[in-house]
Structures are given as C-alpha cells and as structure tokens.
Design an enzyme around this catalytic site. Structure first.
Site, short mmCIF file in Angstrom:
data_model
loop_
_atom_site.label_atom_id
_atom_site.label_comp_id
_atom_site.label_asym_id
_atom_site.label_seq_id
_atom_site.Cartn_x
_atom_site.Cartn_y
_atom_site.Cartn_z
N ASP A 1 0.86 -1.19 0.00
CA ASP A 1 0.00 0.00 0.00
C ASP A 1 0.90 1.23 0.00
O ASP A 1 1.73 1.39 0.91
CB ASP A 1 -0.91 0.00 1.22
CG ASP A 1 -1.83 1.21 1.25
OD1 ASP A 1 -2.83 1.20 0.50
OD2 ASP A 1 -1.55 2.17 1.99
N GLU B 1 -1.51 -1.38 -5.94
CA GLU B 1 -2.69 -0.72 -6.47
C GLU B 1 -2.38 -0.12 -7.84
O GLU B 1 -1.28 0.38 -8.08
CB GLU B 1 -3.14 0.40 -5.53
CG GLU B 1 -3.67 -0.08 -4.20
CD GLU B 1 -4.00 1.07 -3.28
OE1 GLU B 1 -5.18 1.23 -2.92
OE2 GLU B 1 -3.07 1.82 -2.92
N CYS C 1 -12.91 -4.37 5.74
CA CYS C 1 -12.37 -5.04 6.93
C CYS C 1 -11.79 -6.39 6.53
O CYS C 1 -12.50 -7.23 5.96
CB CYS C 1 -13.47 -5.23 7.97
SG CYS C 1 -12.91 -6.11 9.46
N CYS D 1 -13.93 -9.37 8.69
CA CYS D 1 -15.31 -9.76 8.39
C CYS D 1 -15.75 -9.38 6.98
O CYS D 1 -16.81 -9.79 6.53
CB CYS D 1 -16.27 -9.14 9.40
SG CYS D 1 -16.38 -7.32 9.31
N CYS E 1 -13.17 -1.30 12.33
CA CYS E 1 -14.38 -1.82 11.68
C CYS E 1 -15.60 -1.53 12.56
O CYS E 1 -15.62 -1.88 13.75
CB CYS E 1 -14.24 -3.31 11.44
SG CYS E 1 -15.69 -4.05 10.62
N CYS F 1 -17.41 -5.41 13.20
CA CYS F 1 -16.87 -6.43 14.11
C CYS F 1 -15.89 -5.87 15.13
O CYS F 1 -15.43 -6.60 16.02
CB CYS F 1 -16.20 -7.56 13.32
SG CYS F 1 -14.68 -7.05 12.46
N ASP G 1 -2.91 1.63 6.78
CA ASP G 1 -2.06 1.26 5.64
C ASP G 1 -1.84 -0.25 5.59
O ASP G 1 -1.80 -0.85 4.50
CB ASP G 1 -0.72 1.99 5.72
CG ASP G 1 -0.88 3.50 5.55
OD1 ASP G 1 -1.83 3.92 4.86
OD2 ASP G 1 -0.04 4.25 6.08
#
Length: 404
Positions: free
Chosen positions: A185, A269, A336, A339, A355, A358, A365
């Site tokens: 990232d 990315e 997340c 989950c 999150c 959850c 990052d």
C-alpha cells in the site's frame, strides 16, 4: 529469453568533444522544434499530419537547403531519431497517455541517440566508446557491459555528459528465489506498507533540498539573464535538481531490489498518479477549494516517485522470475480484512482502521496492504494469462526495458 538492458556511465570528454556534443544536441532540438512547428502549421491549414517518412524527406531538404546547411555537420541518424521521438509523442497524445508535444528548450533534456550498432565501437578494456563524428570518448567504467550493443544515447544532466548503452542478450528463464507473496500500500506518511507488517519510511528527497533549491533559484532570479553570474547560478540550480533525482532513484532502486528478491509475487494498487497529482486550482469560472492543501499533497505524491517505484518493480520481478499484479484501488482501505464489511466509517482517521461491524482495529495502511494482497491472489487465480503482462509497462514478462 531475450533481455534488453541499459548500462549508464558518466562520460569524460575533452573540450572539443563537449562542444561537438552540445552542437549535435542543439541540432536535434532544432529539428524537433522545426518539425513540430511544421506539423502545427499543416494542422491549422487543414492538411494531414506528416508521417515519419514525410518528415525524413523534409529533414533532407533542411540539410541540403541554404538556410540550415549547418545541419550537415551533425550525424544524420540522431536527427532521424528525433523525428521518431516526435512521432511517438504524437502517438502518446492521441492515446491520451501524455499532453500535446511541446517545443524543447535549450538545457532541458539535451540528448542524442545513435541507433545503428554498426557505427558504434565499444572498448571496455580501455573504458572508451567510439561514436560517429565524436570519435573515441572515455567513460567511467563502473561495471561490465553485458550483451550485444543495440543503440547508444548520449545525454546532458547537471552539467555532466552520460552515455546509456542498451544491449540485448540471451538469458535462461529465471526461477523466483522466494515463494512468498506480498501486498504493498503506497502512502505519504509511510512510503510503502507491506502486508507482512513491515513498512518503508519516505525519503522525501525534494523536501530535504527544498530550502537550498529555493535560495539558489532566488539568487538566480537576481542575476542579469544570460550573464556569466546568471549561468553560474543556473548551474547551481541544475546541480541541486540532479542531486534530488539521483537520491530518489538510488532509494527506489534499493527498495525495489530488496522486495523483488524476497518475494515471488508483488501486488500493488493500479494508481493513476497523473490524475491524483492534478492541480486543484480549477478555473476562473469554477475555482478550486483547499488549493493550498491539494498543492502540498501533489508535491508529496510526486516526491515519493510512485510510478518509478512500480516501473522498477515490474522489470526487476520479471528478471527474478516473479510477477507484478496491479489491482483496482477501490475500497482497499475501507474493507475489513476480518469480516469483509465495507464502509467509509471504518476509517475514521488517516492512520487508524476500526471496523464498525466487528470492531477489528489495525493500522489503515497495513489493512490496505492486506486487502491488496487478497485482491491480487484473486486476480492471479482468475486471470493467469493476463498476469504475465504488466499494465504499467505494456511489455511481456522478461522483456521489459529499464531506462535508469
């Protein structure tokens, strides 16, 4: 497989050779600008754009004409390569990969390229190279040139002349030294965060030299243009710019070499850096908001060298038998990893991920890197045939050409 590779060295020319190279680079710049002006004039008159063959005919007329007979003093092949560069610039513009071609200025990217290996002689034992109409030039032989010489590019940077020798050689299909995969990232506070929990701190090469550069530019602005003191001040500015670029490239080379040697697959990315760093000033009718903050963000993005980082990873992974997988950046920092819940509320701050479904918490990052790795695994499994082709360079694996 065939490997194309460039070997770059600093030249050590004498005074006469330096004058000749400046003249030849000036001739290439003149031909480029004259051809671009011709293309613009034809467009304004409603005529069709000339192709490379048509421009070569015009070049012959310019060399034999009474207005520019000095073009005969320069080698013809570099002049023809300049026309090819213009043709490529038009192709990139029509493909929306670049802006419309602009006229070249003296002292900016001065270079000339010799495409015919039959006219080039390389004597590595004595650290010298023979180029048409320049003779034998000595260079700093820092490493051995491997393969058969394909072409040579001579360029001026920071007041020094360099030669880049592109070669071709047959190598065995490499096998990756590692079997691990990693997601990366890209960021500002952290240059690169890896999915294994490690991260790279940003170098901020431009930021480190920004004060010195500003003072040098201010001193240059106070000098009389084109005076001897102005030329000295300009050379100082150019040296600082050269130091910034060299420092950044050195950092990126070390980082990409380490990553490509330690991982068989790297997922990143597919960032549109050009769009991300566009000016936020807007227009007179629609002025932008937070222009100062956007300007600082743009400067930080460009200072990191994200595209160069990806380009180097691309060919280095290919040379080591690995793969570079580019995935869409949408929701990589909002999903997340525990989950799978996707929400912008998951990232309350720039650095922290929490999150709302959850309660999972982690560095934002690192969460992005984990999601990028998962998306890369999914893409690699579904599109194995596409995974051997890099979206960044557009070249097949093992055939990328580094232009360091």
């Amino acid at each position: 497989m065939q490997r194309l590779q460039a070997f770059k060295y600093e030249l050590r020319p004498d005074g006469q050779q330096q004058r000749q190279m400046r003249r030849f680079a000036g001739s290439c710049r003149f031909v480029f600008n004259k051809a671009l002006a011709l293309q613009r004039a034809r467009y304004e008159q409603g005529e069709k754009k000339l192709g490379y063959a048509g421009l070569c005919k015009e070049l012959t007329a310019w060399r034999n004409g009474s207005e520019t007979p000095w073009l005969k003093d320069a080698p013809v092949h570099p002049l023809q390569q300049t026309l090819k560069d213009l043709e490529r610039a038009y192709a990139n513009f029509f493909a929306k990969r670049a802006d419309f071609p602009r006229f070249k200025k003296k002292g900016q990217s001065d270079s000339l390229r010799y495409p015919d290996p039959k006219q080039i002689k390389l004597d590595q034992g004595n650290a010298r190279i023979f180029l048409p109409k320049l003779g034998w030039l000595r260079y700093r032989n820092s490493r051995e040139v491997l393969g058969t010489v394909k072409n040579v590019t001579v360029s001026l940077s920071g007041g020094k002349w360099f030669v880049s020798i592109q070669t071709e050689r047959e190598v065995e299909q490499p096998l990756p030294q590692s079997t691990t995969a990693v997601g990366i990232d890209m960021g500002i506070a952290r240059f690169a965060t890896l999915s294994d929990g490690s991260h790279l701190e940003p170098l901020n090469s431009f930021k480190r030299h920004e004060t010195a550069l500003r003072k040098a530019q201010q001193a240059m602005s106070r000098k009389t243009t084109f005076s001897n003191n102005w030329k000295k001040a300009k050379a100082r500015v150019q040296r600082i710019h050269s130091r910034i670029g060299n420092t950044r490239r050195d950092y990126l080379h070390k980082a990409t070499s380490t990553i490509s040697q330690n991982h068989a697959m790297v997922c990143i990315e597919h960032l549109q850096v050009r769009n991300m760093s566009k000016s936020g000033a807007g227009s007179t009718e629609k002025p932008g908001t937070n222009v100062r903050a956007k300007s600082g963000l743009n400067k930080a993005i460009l200072d990191q060298g994200w595209f160069e980082f990806r380009r180097q990873l691309d060919y280095k992974l290919a040379w080591n038998g690995g793969y570079l997988i580019a995935v869409p950046p949408q929701n990589t920092s909002r999903t997340c990893p525990a989950c799978g819940h996707v929400s912008k509320d998951n990232r309350q701050t720039q650095a922290q991920f929490a999150c709302v479904e959850c309660g999972f918490e982690e560095n934002a990052d690192l969460v992005g890197a984990i999601n990028i790795l998962r998306a890369g695994h999914a893409r690699f499994a579904c599109e194995v045939s596409d995974a051997v082709r890099s979206p960044a360079a557009g070249t097949r694996r093992g055939e990328s050409v580094p232009a360091d």
